[in-house]
Scaffold this active site. Structure first.
Site, PDB file in Angstrom:
ATOM      1  N   GLU A 135       0.855  -1.195   0.000  1.00 50.46           N
ATOM      2  CA  GLU A 135       0.000   0.000   0.000  1.00 50.46           C
ATOM      3  C   GLU A 135       0.882   1.232   0.000  1.00 50.46           C
ATOM      4  O   GLU A 135       2.008   1.197   0.512  1.00 50.46           O
ATOM      5  CB  GLU A 135      -0.868   0.030   1.262  1.00 50.46           C
ATOM      6  CG  GLU A 135      -1.901  -1.057   1.311  1.00 50.46           C
ATOM      7  CD  GLU A 135      -2.771  -0.947   2.570  1.00 50.46           C
ATOM      8  OE1 GLU A 135      -2.873   0.147   3.146  1.00 50.46           O
ATOM      9  OE2 GLU A 135      -3.328  -1.989   2.958  1.00 50.46           O
ATOM     10  N   LYS A 168       2.252   4.575   1.444  1.00 54.83           N
ATOM     11  CA  LYS A 168       2.348   5.074   2.816  1.00 54.83           C
ATOM     12  C   LYS A 168       2.139   6.586   2.773  1.00 54.83           C
ATOM     13  O   LYS A 168       2.980   7.321   2.266  1.00 54.83           O
ATOM     14  CB  LYS A 168       3.716   4.744   3.417  1.00 54.83           C
ATOM     15  CG  LYS A 168       3.844   5.119   4.873  1.00 54.83           C
ATOM     16  CD  LYS A 168       5.164   4.620   5.445  1.00 54.83           C
ATOM     17  CE  LYS A 168       5.228   4.763   6.955  1.00 54.83           C
ATOM     18  NZ  LYS A 168       5.105   6.126   7.433  1.00 54.83           N
ATOM     19  N   ARG A 217      -2.682   9.634  11.475  1.00 54.38           N
ATOM     20  CA  ARG A 217      -3.460   8.408  11.538  1.00 54.38           C
ATOM     21  C   ARG A 217      -4.710   8.631  12.370  1.00 54.38           C
ATOM     22  O   ARG A 217      -4.636   9.178  13.461  1.00 54.38           O
ATOM     23  CB  ARG A 217      -2.585   7.341  12.196  1.00 54.38           C
ATOM     24  CG  ARG A 217      -3.209   5.983  12.258  1.00 54.38           C
ATOM     25  CD  ARG A 217      -2.193   5.037  12.867  1.00 54.38           C
ATOM     26  NE  ARG A 217      -2.617   3.665  12.802  1.00 54.38           N
ATOM     27  CZ  ARG A 217      -1.792   2.648  12.987  1.00 54.38           C
ATOM     28  NH1 ARG A 217      -0.516   2.852  13.229  1.00 54.38           N
ATOM     29  NH2 ARG A 217      -2.238   1.417  12.928  1.00 54.38           N
TER      30      ARG A 217
HETATM   31  P1  AMP Z   1       5.865   5.248  11.136  1.00 56.09           P
HETATM   32  O1  AMP Z   1       5.123   6.403  11.748  1.00 56.09           O
HETATM   33  O2  AMP Z   1       7.007   5.681  10.264  1.00 56.09           O
HETATM   34  O3  AMP Z   1       6.243   4.194  12.142  1.00 56.09           O
HETATM   35  O4  AMP Z   1       4.878   4.500  10.117  1.00 56.09           O
HETATM   36  C1  AMP Z   1       3.652   3.967  10.506  1.00 56.09           C
HETATM   37  C2  AMP Z   1       2.532   4.943  10.157  1.00 56.09           C
HETATM   38  O5  AMP Z   1       2.327   5.046   8.761  1.00 56.09           O
HETATM   39  C3  AMP Z   1       1.191   4.492  10.649  1.00 56.09           C
HETATM   40  O6  AMP Z   1       1.037   4.802  12.007  1.00 56.09           O
HETATM   41  C4  AMP Z   1       0.224   5.290   9.783  1.00 56.09           C
HETATM   42  O7  AMP Z   1      -0.013   6.529  10.407  1.00 56.09           O
HETATM   43  C5  AMP Z   1       1.034   5.583   8.538  1.00 56.09           C
HETATM   44  N1  AMP Z   1       0.462   5.008   7.294  1.00 56.09           N
HETATM   45  C6  AMP Z   1       0.354   5.679   6.122  1.00 56.09           C
HETATM   46  N2  AMP Z   1      -0.155   4.920   5.168  1.00 56.09           N
HETATM   47  C7  AMP Z   1      -0.401   3.709   5.715  1.00 56.09           C
HETATM   48  C8  AMP Z   1      -0.930   2.485   5.208  1.00 56.09           C
HETATM   49  N3  AMP Z   1      -1.305   2.343   3.938  1.00 56.09           N
HETATM   50  N4  AMP Z   1      -1.045   1.442   6.075  1.00 56.09           N
HETATM   51  C9  AMP Z   1      -0.661   1.566   7.367  1.00 56.09           C
HETATM   52  N5  AMP Z   1      -0.152   2.693   7.902  1.00 56.09           N
HETATM   53  C10 AMP Z   1      -0.014   3.768   7.083  1.00 56.09           C
END
Ligand code: AMP
Length: 570
Positions: free
Chosen positions: A248, A250, A255
């Site tokens: 998917e 990102k 969130r």
């Molecule tokens: P990180 O903040 O770098 O640990 O990455 C995880 C975060 O990516 C999640 O908490 C979501 O807020 C965000 N995110 C964005 N797109 C997606 C997606 N398609 N699936 C899951 N998380 C996503």
């Protein structure tokens, strides 16, 4: 149960740094507690009155606590203030002055856990004219019946400075130990907790009947702990780990978890705070969805219609802060990219494999502002890389690879989701770290009074923070001033009890603020404690401040385990 028993346990806990000892002390308290008492004790231990999404704040400032201590102790205000200057902790001041109390109350009643909780709850609820006087009077009433030790903890609690260093995992362990003498029920209890994010509710149900953990069900308007992503550095390693998987985009927004029942809609942040009022446009969109009862999750982002591009995380946040909500909704329309489903028309979907959850999500989305995250199924590193490159050309952050068969791993970092971000390898590597101390400005910075921060990551196996860098660059002058002000307010005299450190900053602060820090690489160094081996921890080389992550709490920072992985792979 007497509040004194709890205060004594807190006092003992403060003197310990070992998780096992803390667990045993808490377990002994839970053993004796009724379900209602267990609920209150679980909240109080966390320095809270209700779960985070209820948004209850005690709202008592130091000035009011000083006034209450003055009234209840009979000492003049100047004495209270002088003591405060000396001790730096009003809890200690209250304890000291009440043990030398001038006005002895003749009719001291012993305080029970329930009565202390009720008083504090009433203090938190008081609003309107005369509410400050009422808050002070209630606090005085508590002080009049409190032992000096109880006064120490009541004071720290009402000021939001309890800081016992007891994390959720310790409370969950303690509940299990209170019933079986060991941690054998921890997993069941944790499952229930991850499905409702309400530690008090879980403690109450568990003490009522431990069997209630296994039977625990998701409820609309009780947010689920968000699943967390692992990270791997290359498409090849992701495919080696997951095989055929979903990829998917990102999205770099914030969130949100969306709960709907009939016409009522609530929106929760990643930190489980209720944010419904910030998103009138999203609420309207959700009300139009077909399902009557649903919980799903997605990333909210602002879209610039003129430039046909997504705004970055920072620009999206700006939208919330700077403009009136109405104006912001029109000027920067939000889009939600839904990426997971937790609950649909009475069915707990977290137990279904990813692909089934996705299909159900697709059965009622997209509509209006609620879109679906873009998803493709891939089998080779090449296919995965080509989607990754696509995402980057769309100015997105990267991709999320998802295990097709995995259940929703509430509150856990498992290899069900693996992120690949643009920063890996090529441009800028970053971690999210927690501020635990700061430095005075020297030389050209003396005029700002601010010289940088000491940051730590969270070790989720030991529930302790471990330092990883001293960050002195990357701050604008404006930011230096902002940090100085913000951190001055959170200054504490002693190092946080749940922190392992080797270097000392000029000032300690309670772990609360998360910042994104960029670095060149990771090395071993005796000055830091992250993942320490043979006297040397892991440290960031050339750390630079990137931004404050106010969407993350201290326990959502990068973990020691992740840093060890990055170190191993780089
Ligand atoms: P990180 O903040 O770098 O640990 O990455 C995880 C975060 O990516 C999640 O908490 C979501 O807020 C965000 N995110 C964005 N797109 C997606 C997606 N398609 N699936 C899951 N998380 C996503």
């Amino acid at each position: 149960m007497l509040f004194e028993d709890v205060a004594k346990a807190f006092d003992e806990i403060e003197g310990k740094s070992g998780r096992l000892e803390m667990t045993d002390l808490l377990a002994r308290i839970f053993e004796k507690a009724s379900p209602e008492e267990a609920e209150r004790i679980a909240y109080i231990t966390q320095g809270e009155l209700r779960p985070p999404y209820d948004g209850i704040d005690l709202g008592l400032g130091e000035k009011f606590a000083i006034e209450a201590i003055r009234k209840a102790s009979g000492y003049p205000k100047s004495t209270v203030e002088k003591e405060f200057e000396k001790e730096g902790d009003l809890g200690v001041v209250a304890e000291k002055l009440f043990s030398e109390k001038k006005q002895q109350s003749l009719f001291r009643k012993s305080l029970s856990v329930l009565s202390v909780y009720n008083s504090m709850f009433k203090i938190s609820r008081a609003t309107g004219s005369g509410s400050q006087t009422m808050k002070i009077n209630r606090l005085v009433e508590l002080y009049n019946n409190a032992t000096p030790l109880e006064a120490r903890y009541v004071t720290r609690f009402v000021l939001g400075q309890l800081r016992l260093g007891v994390g959720d995992p310790t409370i969950l362990d303690a509940l299990s130990v209170s019933h079986t003498g060991d941690k054998s029920l921890r997993e069941e209890i944790e499952r229930a907790y991850n499905l409702c994010s309400d530690i008090g509710y879980v403690a109450r149900l568990f003490i009522e009947d431990p069997k209630k953990m296994k039977e625990f069900k998701i409820e609309v308007f009780k947010p689920i702990m968000p699943a967390l992503a692992e990270r791997l550095p290359t498409p090849k390693e992701i495919i080696a780990k997951l095989g055929k998987c979903a990829v998917e985009y990102k999205y770099d927004g914030f969130r949100i978890a969306i709960h709907k029942k009939g016409n009522r809609v609530e929106i929760y942040s990643r930190r489980l705070e209720k944010m419904t009022h910030m998103f009138p446009d999203v609420v309207e969109g959700v009300q139009k969805l077909k399902p009557k009862e649903v919980i799903f999750e997605g990333e909210a982002l602002a879209f610039n219609e003129d430039e046909k591009r997504f705004y970055s995380f920072q620009e999206t946040m700006h939208r919330r802060r700077k403009y009136g909500l109405k104006e912001a909704s029109g000027k920067y329309p939000l889009h939600v990219f839904a990426f997971d489903l937790h609950y649909l028309e009475g069915e707990d979907c977290t137990q279904l494999p990813y692909l089934d959850r996705r299909k159900k999500l697709e059965s009622f989305l997209p509509t209006g502002v609620i879109k679906l995250s873009r998803m493709r199924i891939v089998s080779t590193p090449k296919e995965l890389d080509s989607l990754f490159q696509n995402a980057l050309t769309m100015r997105l952050e990267g991709i999320m690879a998802k295990d097709l068969k995995a259940k929703y791993t509430a509150g856990k970092r498992k290899f069900a989701w693996i992120k690949l971000k643009k920063s890996y390898g090529k441009e800028m590597d970053t971690i999210d770290a927690v501020i635990v101390g700061y430095y005075r400005g020297k030389g050209s910075r003396a005029k700002f009074g601010f010289g940088g921060i000491l940051v730590a990551v969270y070790n989720d196996e030991t529930s302790r923070f471990e330092t990883i860098a001293k960050v002195g660059s990357g701050f604008t002058e404006e930011e230096m001033e902002k940090f100085q002000k913000m951190l001055d307010e959170d200054k504490v005299k002693r190092p946080p009890s749940n922190l392992d450190y080797a270097m000392e900053p000029d000032f300690w602060v309670h772990p609360k603020y998360v910042v994104e820090v960029a670095y060149d690489n990771i090395t071993r160094s005796p000055t830091h404690t992250c993942g320490k081996e043979e006297g040397k921890g892991l440290a960031l080389r050339f750390p630079r401040m990137v931004r404050i992550r106010d969407d993350k709490g201290p326990f959502n920072s990068t973990t020691t385990k992740e840093v060890e992985e990055i170190f191993r792979f780089s």
